[in-house]
Design an enzyme around this catalytic site. Structure first.
Site, short mmCIF file in Angstrom:
data_model
loop_
_atom_site.label_atom_id
_atom_site.label_comp_id
_atom_site.label_asym_id
_atom_site.label_seq_id
_atom_site.Cartn_x
_atom_site.Cartn_y
_atom_site.Cartn_z
N ASP A 58 1.05 -1.14 -0.03
CA ASP A 58 0.11 -0.21 0.00
C ASP A 58 0.94 1.19 -0.04
O ASP A 58 2.21 1.28 0.54
CB ASP A 58 -0.94 0.00 1.15
N LYS A 59 0.39 2.26 -0.61
CA LYS A 59 1.31 3.70 -0.67
C LYS A 59 1.79 3.84 0.73
O LYS A 59 2.71 4.57 0.69
CB LYS A 59 0.14 4.70 -1.26
#
Length: 239
Positions: A58-59
């Site tokens: 995930d970012k």
């Protein structure tokens, strides 16, 4: 607001003829993101067009991310991910005292239309995570997570399911950490809103282990980023 500028070579923690492992910074997307021009794949394809990302983080999640340099290496890694032979370890910071034992969460997950992932025992896809406490603070716990499957937001949702959402993970009920919540007697300045010490998802991909194309074992650990180091240091000092 200062914009992050990343140099691909500064991120590398392991490199051979087939694979590169990086310590991905938080806030850098793995693949193309409509809200940001920079991403891991773009950075490394500027060096070599053959690079492929073998999985995603995930970012806001930092840590170990595997990239393949050629098609054979990509297929070898993909098969190991499919057969659940890649060993990944994550560290997550949660509020509260986690259970003092190894917990296996076996709760199917489904992605909703909004992108939020839901626990759905009827129509969700199999999702299994092993969890255990790594370090106890007074009001927080550093939890070690080993995902057996690789569903989107899996660790985040499974911890929230246990009522231990990851700190800073607002999507699943996690709260930011303020100095006033961990330091006894702390008072913020008058007429000044207190800023969080840590307000991103407190999740770090600590290590990854797999077999190379030549059957040798690759095992790599990734240090915490600066923001996670600082919050753990403050929790050790004040909490």
């Amino acid at each position: 607001m200062k914009k992050n500028v990343w140099n691909a070579e500064d991120l590398v923690v392991y490199d051979d003829d087939n694979y590169t492992i990086i310590n991905k910074p938080a806030h850098l997307s793995t693949l193309e993101d409509r809200n940001d021009s920079a991403n891991v794949l773009k950075l490394f394809r500027a060096i070599d067009d053959n690079y492929q990302v073998c999985h995603r983080l995930d970012k806001e999640t930092s840590g170990a991310l595997l990239l393949a340099k050629n098609e054979e290496a990509f297929k070898v890694a993909a098969l190991q991910f499919q057969e659940r032979k890649v060993e990944k370890v994550y560290h997550a910071l949660v509020k509260g005292r986690f259970m003092n034992e190894v917990i296996q969460v076996d709760v199917p997950l489904r992605t909703s239309g909004s992108g939020r992932v839901l626990c759905d025992k009827r129509s969700g896809k199999e999702a299994v995570t092993l969890l255990r406490p790594k370090h106890f603070f007074k009001d927080y716990t550093l939890v070690e997570a080993k995902p057996i499957t690789g569903r989107t937001h899996q660790i985040r949702v499974h911890l929230a399911y246990l009522n231990f959402p990851i700190c800073g993970d607002e999507l699943y009920g996690g709260e930011p950490i303020f100095l006033s919540s961990i330091k006894k007697g702390f008072k913020s300045k008058p007429n000044q809103e207190e800023r969080p010490l840590f307000n991103r998802v407190g999740l770090h991909s600590r290590s990854i282990k797999l077999t190379n194309v030549n059957k040798n074992i690759i095992s790599c650990n990734c240090d915490y980023p600066k923001d996670m180091d600082i919050i753990l240091e403050k929790l050790s000092k004040f909490n």
